[in-house]
Design a protein around this motif. Sequence first.
Motif, PDB file in Angstrom:
ATOM      1  N   ASP A   1     -26.571  29.967  -9.164  1.00 51.82           N
ATOM      2  CA  ASP A   1     -25.321  29.356  -9.613  1.00 51.82           C
ATOM      3  C   ASP A   1     -24.700  30.246 -10.669  1.00 51.82           C
ATOM      4  O   ASP A   1     -25.403  30.933 -11.411  1.00 51.82           O
ATOM      5  N   THR A   2     -23.391  30.223 -10.737  1.00 52.83           N
ATOM      6  CA  THR A   2     -22.717  31.035 -11.744  1.00 52.83           C
ATOM      7  C   THR A   2     -22.568  30.246 -13.037  1.00 52.83           C
ATOM      8  O   THR A   2     -22.260  29.065 -13.023  1.00 52.83           O
TER       9      THR A   2
ATOM     10  N   GLU B   1     -15.494  39.744  -9.467  1.00 53.42           N
ATOM     11  CA  GLU B   1     -15.140  39.106  -8.198  1.00 53.42           C
ATOM     12  C   GLU B   1     -15.898  39.827  -7.087  1.00 53.42           C
ATOM     13  O   GLU B   1     -15.897  41.055  -7.020  1.00 53.42           O
TER      14      GLU B   1
ATOM     15  N   TYR C   1     -19.088  36.130 -10.665  1.00 54.18           N
ATOM     16  CA  TYR C   1     -20.227  36.124 -11.580  1.00 54.18           C
ATOM     17  C   TYR C   1     -19.836  36.765 -12.906  1.00 54.18           C
ATOM     18  O   TYR C   1     -19.244  37.858 -12.911  1.00 54.18           O
TER      19      TYR C   1
ATOM     20  N   LYS D   1     -15.134  34.209  -1.629  1.00 55.30           N
ATOM     21  CA  LYS D   1     -15.417  35.117  -2.735  1.00 55.30           C
ATOM     22  C   LYS D   1     -16.273  34.413  -3.780  1.00 55.30           C
ATOM     23  O   LYS D   1     -16.176  33.210  -3.982  1.00 55.30           O
ATOM     24  N   LEU D   2     -17.108  35.201  -4.436  1.00 60.07           N
ATOM     25  CA  LEU D   2     -17.979  34.703  -5.501  1.00 60.07           C
ATOM     26  C   LEU D   2     -17.531  35.336  -6.813  1.00 60.07           C
ATOM     27  O   LEU D   2     -16.995  36.442  -6.827  1.00 60.07           O
TER      28      LEU D   2
END
Length: 131
Positions: free
Chosen positions: A62-63, A81, A6, A3-4
Amino acid sequence: MKKLFYPALFHKAEEGGFWVSFPDIPECLTQGDDMTQAYEMAVDALGLALSCREKEQQPFPDTSDPTTITPEPDSFLVVIEFDMLAYKKRTSSRAVKKTLSIPEWLNEAAMAMDLNFSQVLQEALMSKIQA
């Protein structure tokens, strides 16, 4: 793919609801009539933006550290998410033809059992990637 997360800025819209921007992905904008819809639209917009980057073989940005982002008046920060695999499962069901080779004896045994090769392959792949 994991999961990412931001950060997104939710801005109060003059006409009601919210419009959403992503500091790390400037081209990613969306809106919603209320908080729930704005969040759902933000997830979809993020998925579209990241999918486009993936297709163009561009790296994901990149976050930013959410603690370094200062919201403007009438806006607030929400961390979105995002799960790329879940997004693709929900939005991309187009079938892709694959050619493969198996031993002749296995083919004959599977045909004798009247197995659907596509279904068996899909089930095996989903089991392997734990989807």
